[in-house]
Design a protein around this motif. Structure first.
Motif, mmCIF file in Angstrom:
data_model
loop_
_atom_site.group_PDB
_atom_site.id
_atom_site.type_symbol
_atom_site.label_atom_id
_atom_site.label_comp_id
_atom_site.label_asym_id
_atom_site.label_seq_id
_atom_site.Cartn_x
_atom_site.Cartn_y
_atom_site.Cartn_z
ATOM 1 N N SER A 19 0.829 -1.207 0.000
ATOM 2 C CA SER A 19 0.000 0.000 0.000
ATOM 3 C C SER A 19 0.863 1.255 0.000
ATOM 4 C CB SER A 19 -0.931 -0.011 1.220
ATOM 5 O OG SER A 19 -1.807 -1.121 1.176
ATOM 6 N N ILE A 20 1.936 1.247 0.775
ATOM 7 C CA ILE A 20 2.861 2.382 0.772
ATOM 8 C C ILE A 20 3.442 2.581 -0.627
ATOM 9 C CG2 ILE A 20 5.116 3.164 1.595
ATOM 10 C CD1 ILE A 20 4.421 1.873 4.306
ATOM 11 N N ALA A 21 3.826 1.481 -1.266
ATOM 12 C CA ALA A 21 4.408 1.578 -2.612
ATOM 13 C C ALA A 21 3.406 2.136 -3.611
ATOM 14 C CB ALA A 21 4.914 0.213 -3.058
ATOM 15 N N LEU A 22 2.166 1.653 -3.556
ATOM 16 C CA LEU A 22 1.147 2.139 -4.476
ATOM 17 C C LEU A 22 0.864 3.618 -4.244
ATOM 18 C CD1 LEU A 22 -1.311 -0.891 -4.339
ATOM 19 C CD2 LEU A 22 0.098 -0.218 -6.299
ATOM 20 N N ALA A 23 0.864 4.037 -2.965
ATOM 21 C CA ALA A 23 0.562 5.430 -2.643
ATOM 22 C C ALA A 23 1.691 6.371 -3.063
ATOM 23 C CB ALA A 23 0.288 5.572 -1.145
ATOM 24 N N THR A 24 2.935 5.948 -2.859
ATOM 25 C CA THR A 24 4.068 6.847 -3.107
ATOM 26 C C THR A 24 4.623 6.743 -4.525
ATOM 27 O OG1 THR A 24 5.641 5.212 -2.225
ATOM 28 C CG2 THR A 24 4.745 6.834 -0.676
ATOM 29 N N TYR A 25 4.230 5.719 -5.250
ATOM 30 C CA TYR A 25 4.753 5.514 -6.605
ATOM 31 C C TYR A 25 4.729 6.788 -7.459
ATOM 32 C CZ TYR A 25 4.696 4.052 -11.517
ATOM 33 O OH TYR A 25 4.931 3.962 -12.864
ATOM 34 N N PRO A 26 3.571 7.495 -7.582
ATOM 35 C CA PRO A 26 3.584 8.674 -8.469
ATOM 36 C C PRO A 26 4.419 9.830 -7.939
ATOM 37 C CG PRO A 26 1.468 8.471 -7.350
ATOM 38 C CD PRO A 26 2.229 7.221 -7.045
ATOM 39 N N MET A 27 4.746 9.825 -6.651
ATOM 40 C CA MET A 27 5.627 10.867 -6.111
ATOM 41 C C MET A 27 7.061 10.669 -6.581
ATOM 42 S SD MET A 27 4.111 10.951 -2.236
ATOM 43 C CE MET A 27 2.350 10.629 -1.973
ATOM 44 N N TYR A 28 7.431 9.413 -6.850
ATOM 45 C CA TYR A 28 8.775 9.093 -7.327
ATOM 46 C C TYR A 28 8.841 8.959 -8.849
ATOM 47 C CZ TYR A 28 10.213 8.064 -2.511
ATOM 48 O OH TYR A 28 10.515 8.158 -1.186
ATOM 49 N N VAL A 29 7.814 8.379 -9.437
ATOM 50 C CA VAL A 29 7.822 8.075 -10.871
ATOM 51 C C VAL A 29 6.797 8.971 -11.565
ATOM 52 C CG1 VAL A 29 7.555 6.295 -12.617
ATOM 53 C CG2 VAL A 29 8.426 5.677 -10.346
ATOM 54 N N TRP A 30 7.301 9.956 -12.289
ATOM 55 C CA TRP A 30 6.411 10.892 -12.970
ATOM 56 C C TRP A 30 7.145 11.515 -14.160
ATOM 57 C CZ3 TRP A 30 1.407 11.183 -11.808
ATOM 58 C CH2 TRP A 30 0.649 12.182 -12.426
ATOM 59 N N PRO A 31 6.499 11.559 -15.328
ATOM 60 C CA PRO A 31 5.156 11.054 -15.634
ATOM 61 C C PRO A 31 5.127 9.532 -15.693
ATOM 62 C CG PRO A 31 6.236 11.836 -17.622
ATOM 63 C CD PRO A 31 7.154 12.182 -16.485
ATOM 64 N N THR A 32 3.937 8.977 -15.667
ATOM 65 C CA THR A 32 3.773 7.527 -15.690
ATOM 66 C C THR A 32 2.618 7.167 -16.617
ATOM 67 O OG1 THR A 32 3.309 5.557 -14.344
ATOM 68 C CG2 THR A 32 2.273 7.623 -13.636
ATOM 69 N N PRO A 33 2.730 6.086 -17.384
ATOM 70 C CA PRO A 33 1.637 5.727 -18.304
ATOM 71 C C PRO A 33 0.371 5.281 -17.584
ATOM 72 C CG PRO A 33 3.312 4.008 -18.255
ATOM 73 C CD PRO A 33 3.868 5.168 -17.502
ATOM 74 N N TYR A 34 0.538 4.738 -16.370
ATOM 75 C CA TYR A 34 -0.605 4.301 -15.577
ATOM 76 C C TYR A 34 -0.468 4.835 -14.163
ATOM 77 C CZ TYR A 34 -1.972 0.958 -19.192
ATOM 78 O OH TYR A 34 -2.368 0.381 -20.360
ATOM 79 N N TYR A 35 -1.596 5.260 -13.613
ATOM 80 C CA TYR A 35 -1.634 5.717 -12.233
ATOM 81 C C TYR A 35 -2.181 4.582 -11.376
ATOM 82 C CZ TYR A 35 -2.389 8.851 -8.258
ATOM 83 O OH TYR A 35 -2.329 9.462 -7.028
ATOM 84 N N PRO A 36 -1.384 4.023 -10.456
ATOM 85 C CA PRO A 36 -1.868 2.890 -9.657
ATOM 86 C C PRO A 36 -2.910 3.337 -8.634
ATOM 87 C CG PRO A 36 0.315 3.560 -8.923
ATOM 88 C CD PRO A 36 0.007 4.390 -10.126
ATOM 89 N N GLN A 37 -4.106 2.850 -8.793
ATOM 90 C CA GLN A 37 -5.221 3.224 -7.939
ATOM 91 C C GLN A 37 -5.453 2.158 -6.872
ATOM 92 O OE1 GLN A 37 -7.422 5.729 -6.544
ATOM 93 N NE2 GLN A 37 -7.512 6.264 -8.726
ATOM 94 N N ARG A 38 -5.459 2.548 -5.611
ATOM 95 C CA ARG A 38 -5.783 1.632 -4.515
ATOM 96 C C ARG A 38 -7.304 1.492 -4.458
ATOM 97 N NH1 ARG A 38 -3.313 5.213 -0.306
ATOM 98 N NH2 ARG A 38 -3.269 6.615 -2.108
ATOM 99 N N GLU A 39 -7.806 0.524 -5.220
ATOM 100 C CA GLU A 39 -9.244 0.397 -5.386
ATOM 101 C C GLU A 39 -9.887 -0.461 -4.302
ATOM 102 O OE1 GLU A 39 -13.006 0.981 -6.721
ATOM 103 O OE2 GLU A 39 -11.182 2.062 -7.292
ATOM 104 N N LEU A 40 -9.323 -1.651 -4.037
ATOM 105 C CA LEU A 40 -9.999 -2.607 -3.154
ATOM 106 C C LEU A 40 -8.970 -3.378 -2.343
ATOM 107 C CD1 LEU A 40 -12.514 -4.333 -2.277
ATOM 108 C CD2 LEU A 40 -12.110 -5.719 -4.331
ATOM 109 N N ILE A 41 -9.224 -3.513 -1.032
ATOM 110 C CA ILE A 41 -8.402 -4.385 -0.195
ATOM 111 C C ILE A 41 -9.310 -5.442 0.417
ATOM 112 C CG2 ILE A 41 -8.566 -2.927 1.887
ATOM 113 C CD1 ILE A 41 -5.569 -3.808 2.404
#
Length: 377
Positions: A19-41
């Motif tokens: 969850s931390i990785a999914l949340a922080t991914y766009p802060m480190y990797v930008w621009p990105t072709p896909y935005y990882p959305q935390r949809e369902l746990i």
């Protein structure tokens, strides 16, 4: 940019890490072709599901992984459940046409791991095993140096993953200590990482001779209702032969006092050597035997922007990265494959299968006391 909607199956330690990785991914990797959305746990009961959903920032929470797999809104199934459940969840996700991430070890045995790898490849879905340790920039740099011939021909490899977190006999008898649930103990839980980065750096392992040890024979049952038998290894060590002709030694233990999270390697080549430990994970030590005699010795390379994946983190070498950052790299590797930027992640189910086959050979060798060939995948 499109959303890539993730369903994380399982909470706990790994749920937090992913969850931390999914949340922080766009802060480190930008621009990105896909935005990882935390949809369902998905968690084991309503209370844990609601808590994890709020804590980890998911749009929805549930208790039925089957509904997650069948949900048309979900693009990726991220499998973080106990080892015994990996096969059923992964195979259902593949059948539903979802991309899949699965934590290691991939399966309890080689036959199931082979079926998982074959099914994923036949379905054409992106598949990844959570071998994030090999994605550490320092280990990626070691691979680059090896491929460039910086240490010559590899002669020997010593790899290890040593910790003390289960050396405490008061730790309850959870699923990790039960063979039917976990498959193996320290070997599969942490030794699989050492197997994977050894394969990554030095090539395929063809033969092993191993020993396994059980230090803590019984543990208290959860709830304090007595004790139960520990069925898996606390420590495993084995000699290896590589396809290249190199030899080596791999050790894993979760009952090694003084070692907190000590994973790494020493690789000796014909002209130089490399050394790494996870406890100093932003450093790679490199010895070049071709240096002038009056300046020979290990040099310490501080990982930063010039090195593999380093450009996504901090602008200055030596600022350090963390365990959760390697999970960000794992998500990046996965998204690059989904977008078509690369053909596949670095650590596919095929890599999970090959690690599992080495583990099986080690357990068989420990049983017989003989050198044992690793089965072909």
């Amino acid at each position: 940019m499109k959303d890539l909607k993730f369903a994380v199956i399982g909470g706990g330690f790994m749920g937090k890490a992913h969850s931390i990785a999914l949340a922080t991914y766009p802060m480190y990797v930008w621009p990105t072709p896909y935005y990882p959305q935390r949809e369902l746990i998905v968690e084991i009961n309503d209370m844990l599901a609601a808590e994890s959903g709020q804590r980890f920032g998911f749009n929805r929470a549930g208790t039925d992984w089957r509904q997650a797999v069948e949900d048309p809104e979900i693009d990726v199934i991220d499998v973080l459940v106990p080892n015994v459940l990996h096969y059923d969840v992964v195979m259902a996700a593949i059948e539903a046409g979802k991309h899949v991430i699965c934590e290691k070890p991939l399966a309890l045995d080689g036959d199931k791991a082979r079926r998982m790898a074959d099914a994923a490849e036949a379905a054409g879905i992106v598949n990844q095993v959570g071998f994030n340790w090999r994605l550490t920039p320092a280990i990626q740099l070691a691979k680059k140096l090896i491929d460039e011939g910086a240490i010559g021909e590899i002669r020997s490899v010593r790899s290890f993953w040593l910790g003390e977190f289960f050396n405490d006999p008061s730790v309850p008898l959870v699923w990790r200590f039960q063979k039917e649930q976990a498959g193996s103990g320290a070997l599969g839980d942490i030794g699989s990482h050492a197997i994977d980065f050894s394969r990554f750096l030095a090539g395929e392992i063809t033969e092993v001779q191993g020993v396994q040890q059980h230090f803590i024979k019984e543990r208290p049952l959860p709830g304090g209702t007595g004790t139960g038998v520990v069925e898996v290894d606390d420590a495993t060590a084995f000699m290896v032969r590589f396809e290249s002709g190199a030899t080596g030694y791999i050790e894993s233990s979760w009952a090694a006092p003084g070692h907190k999270s000590d994973a790494g390697f020493e690789i000796t080549g014909s002209t130089g050597s490399l050394s790494f430990t996870w406890e100093r994970m932003s450093e790679l030590r490199f010895y070049d035997g071709r240096d002038a005699a009056d300046r020979q010795g290990y040099r310490t390379i501080l990982v930063g922007p010039p090195h593999p994946y380093g450009e996504h983190f901090w602008p200055v070498p030596g600022y350090q990265i963390s365990y959760s950052d390697t999970k960000v790299i794992q998500i990046l590797d996965f998204i690059q494959a989904v977008s078509g930027e690369k053909a596949a992640p670095q650590t596919t189910f095929r890599d999970g299968l090959r690690s599992t086959l080495v583990e099986e050979a080690v357990m068989e060798s420990a049983r017989t006391g003989q050198w044992t060939k690793v089965a072909r995948d």
